[in-house]
Design a protein around this motif. Structure first.
Motif, mmCIF file in Angstrom:
data_model
loop_
_atom_site.group_PDB
_atom_site.id
_atom_site.type_symbol
_atom_site.label_atom_id
_atom_site.label_comp_id
_atom_site.label_asym_id
_atom_site.label_seq_id
_atom_site.Cartn_x
_atom_site.Cartn_y
_atom_site.Cartn_z
ATOM 1 N N HIS A 1 0.830 -1.201 0.000
ATOM 2 C CA HIS A 1 0.000 0.000 0.000
ATOM 3 C C HIS A 1 0.866 1.253 0.000
ATOM 4 N N GLU A 2 1.919 1.273 0.788
ATOM 5 C CA GLU A 2 2.809 2.434 0.831
ATOM 6 C C GLU A 2 3.441 2.692 -0.540
ATOM 7 N N ARG A 3 3.842 1.645 -1.213
ATOM 8 C CA ARG A 3 4.435 1.798 -2.535
ATOM 9 C C ARG A 3 3.403 2.281 -3.549
ATOM 10 N N LEU A 4 2.181 1.783 -3.438
ATOM 11 C CA LEU A 4 1.119 2.229 -4.338
ATOM 12 C C LEU A 4 0.784 3.700 -4.101
ATOM 13 N N GLN A 5 0.788 4.105 -2.857
ATOM 14 C CA GLN A 5 0.453 5.485 -2.520
ATOM 15 C C GLN A 5 1.519 6.459 -3.020
ATOM 16 N N ALA A 6 2.732 5.966 -3.204
ATOM 17 C CA ALA A 6 3.836 6.832 -3.630
ATOM 18 C C ALA A 6 3.788 7.165 -5.117
ATOM 19 N N VAL A 7 2.928 6.477 -5.884
ATOM 20 C CA VAL A 7 2.800 6.775 -7.312
ATOM 21 C C VAL A 7 1.429 7.382 -7.570
ATOM 22 N N GLU A 8 1.309 8.159 -8.622
ATOM 23 C CA GLU A 8 0.070 8.864 -8.925
ATOM 24 C C GLU A 8 -0.652 8.214 -10.099
ATOM 25 N N GLY A 9 -1.960 8.147 -9.995
ATOM 26 C CA GLY A 9 -2.783 7.723 -11.119
ATOM 27 C C GLY A 9 -3.077 6.237 -11.140
ATOM 28 N N PHE A 10 -4.245 5.922 -11.688
ATOM 29 C CA PHE A 10 -4.721 4.536 -11.747
ATOM 30 C C PHE A 10 -3.775 3.663 -12.564
ATOM 31 N N ALA A 11 -3.332 4.133 -13.733
ATOM 32 C CA ALA A 11 -2.498 3.326 -14.615
ATOM 33 C C ALA A 11 -1.174 2.952 -13.949
ATOM 34 N N ALA A 12 -0.541 3.928 -13.277
ATOM 35 C CA ALA A 12 0.738 3.659 -12.619
ATOM 36 C C ALA A 12 0.562 2.683 -11.453
ATOM 37 N N ARG A 13 -0.501 2.843 -10.706
ATOM 38 C CA ARG A 13 -0.740 1.947 -9.576
ATOM 39 C C ARG A 13 -1.062 0.534 -10.054
ATOM 40 N N VAL A 14 -1.831 0.427 -11.122
ATOM 41 C CA VAL A 14 -2.151 -0.888 -11.675
ATOM 42 C C VAL A 14 -0.890 -1.576 -12.176
ATOM 43 N N ALA A 15 -0.011 -0.837 -12.851
ATOM 44 C CA ALA A 15 1.231 -1.423 -13.351
ATOM 45 C C ALA A 15 2.082 -1.965 -12.202
ATOM 46 N N LEU A 16 2.165 -1.198 -11.114
ATOM 47 C CA LEU A 16 2.926 -1.643 -9.949
ATOM 48 C C LEU A 16 2.276 -2.886 -9.334
ATOM 49 N N LEU A 17 0.967 -2.853 -9.205
ATOM 50 C CA LEU A 17 0.248 -3.979 -8.619
ATOM 51 C C LEU A 17 0.416 -5.230 -9.469
ATOM 52 N N GLU A 18 0.362 -5.081 -10.791
ATOM 53 C CA GLU A 18 0.529 -6.231 -11.680
ATOM 54 C C GLU A 18 1.915 -6.845 -11.522
ATOM 55 N N ARG A 19 2.940 -6.025 -11.354
ATOM 56 C CA ARG A 19 4.294 -6.559 -11.186
ATOM 57 C C ARG A 19 4.384 -7.427 -9.930
ATOM 58 N N ASP A 20 3.769 -6.952 -8.849
ATOM 59 C CA ASP A 20 3.789 -7.752 -7.621
ATOM 60 C C ASP A 20 2.976 -9.031 -7.774
#
Length: 279
Positions: free
Chosen positions: A131-150
Motif C-alpha cells: 500500500h505504501e508503494r502504491l500510494q507513492a505513485v500517482e494515477g490509476f495506470a501507474a498503480r495498476v502497473a505496480l500492482l501487476e508486477r507484484d
C-alpha cells in the motif's frame, strides 16, 4: 467505466498475459455522491476473493467502519453493502475463484466468511508495505502497473489450484449452479467427500454453497430482465428452483433482499441513471 446511482465511479481492467487466467479484474473506485449522506453499493458474492487498498477516509461496509490501509475480502455467501461517500477512493484486485488463496499464501478456509480481514492478519504477504508503494505513485495506470508486477511475482512462486477444482467449477458455471453434487462427482469420477474436501481447501466454500451463489446470480440477471406480473415466478423456475418459496429463501439469504425488493431496487437505480449497469 460505470457510475451507478449509488454515486460510485468504477473503472475495471482485465489484465493481460499470465494474470488473465488468475485475476477477474483490477479496479479503481471513487465516490462522487452529490447529495447529503451516503449511497450504498451492493457487492455480490461470486465465489472468489479479493484485496482492497484504501486511499481515502476509512470505508464503511455493512454499517461498520473499517480503518486501515488494506484488507483481504474473503469468499462469502452474502452480499455486502459498501457505503459510498465523496471521499471514498479504493484500488483492488479480484481473483478468479480458486486462485486468491494460493497467491496470498493463505488457506481459503481461513479467509471464508471473515468479511474484511486486515492486512496485518496475513502471514505471507506484506499488504501494508505494498500500500505504501502504491500510494507513492500517482494515477490509476501507474498503480495498476505496480500492482501487476507484484501479482506476477506472487504467481511465479505459487502453486496452481488443482485441475480437478477447475473442472468442477466450470461444470457448475456452465449449469449456472443447477445440477446435483452427486451428478458433479459422477461427471468427474470422484467421490462426493473428496469433492467436498477439495472445495473447502482450495475455494473456501462447499460445492453446494458455490452452486447457491451461482443460482442467485442467475436469478439477479433474470430479475433485471423481468417484465410482467408473473416474471418473478418465471425467474425462479429458470434459475432452477422447483418453487417460488425456495427461490425467495435462497435469494434473501444471499442478497438480504427478497426478489420483489431487488426488482424495486433495480427499478430505482434505472430511474436514477437510465442505461447504467446495475448491481
Amino acid at each position: 467505466m460505470r457510475r451507478p446511482a449509488s454515486g460510485l465511479t468504477l473503472h475495471q481492467l482485465r489484465p493481460r498475459g499470465p494474470l488473465r487466467h488468475v485475476v477477474q479484474s483490477l479496479w479503481w473506485a471513487k465516490g462522487s455522491v452529490a447529495g447529503p449522506g451516503e449511497g450504498v453499493e451492493l457487492l455480490h458474492p461470486d465465489g472468489g476473493l479479493g484485496v482492497v487498498f484504501n486511499f481515502g477516509t476509512p470505508l464503511r461496509r455493512d454499517a461498520r467502519r473499517h480503518p486501515g490501509p488494506a484488507w483481504v475480502d474473503g469468499p462469502s455467501l452474502r452480499t455486502a453493502r459498501l457505503g459510498v461517500t465523496a471521499d471514498l477512493e479504493l484500488l483492488g484486485v479480484r481473483f478468479l475463484p480458486g486462485w486468491g488463496g494460493t497467491l496470498l499464501g493463505e488457506p481459503p478456509e481461513r479467509l471464508a466468511e471473515a468479511g474484511l480481514l486486515p492486512a496485518q492478519a496475513l502471514r505471507h504477504r506484506a499488504l501494508d508495505a505494498l500500500h505504501e508503494r502504491l500510494q507513492a505513485v500517482e494515477g490509476f495506470a501507474a498503480r495498476v502497473a505496480l500492482l501487476e508486477r507484484d501479482l506476477l511475482a506472487w504467481l511465479r512462486h505459487s502453486e496452481a489450484p488443482s485441475p480437478l477444482l477447475g473442472a468442477a467449477l466450470e461444470w457448475q458455471r456452465r449449469r449456472q449452479g443447477q445440477g446435483s453434487i452427486a451428478a458433479l462427482a459422477e461427471a468427474l469420477s470422484v467421490g462426493p467427500r473428496r469433492l467436498q474436501r477439495l472445495f473447502r481447501r482450495q475455494l473456501g466454500l462447499s460445492p453446494k454453497q458455490y452452486a447457491r451463489v451461482l443460482r442467485v446470480a442467475q436469478g439477479r440477471a433474470l430479475i433485471k430482465r423481468a417484465v410482467g406480473p408473473g416474471a418473478l415466478t418465471e425467474a425462479a423456475y429458470a434459475a432452477g428452483y422447483c418453487d417460488q418459496a425456495h427461490f425467495v429463501h435462497d435469494f434473501t439469504a444471499v442478497t438480504g433482499l427478497t426478489p420483489g425488493e431487488y426488482r424495486r431496487h433495480v427499478g430505482r437505480r434505472e430511474a436514477s441513471f437510465p442505461g447504467s449497469r446495475k448491481d
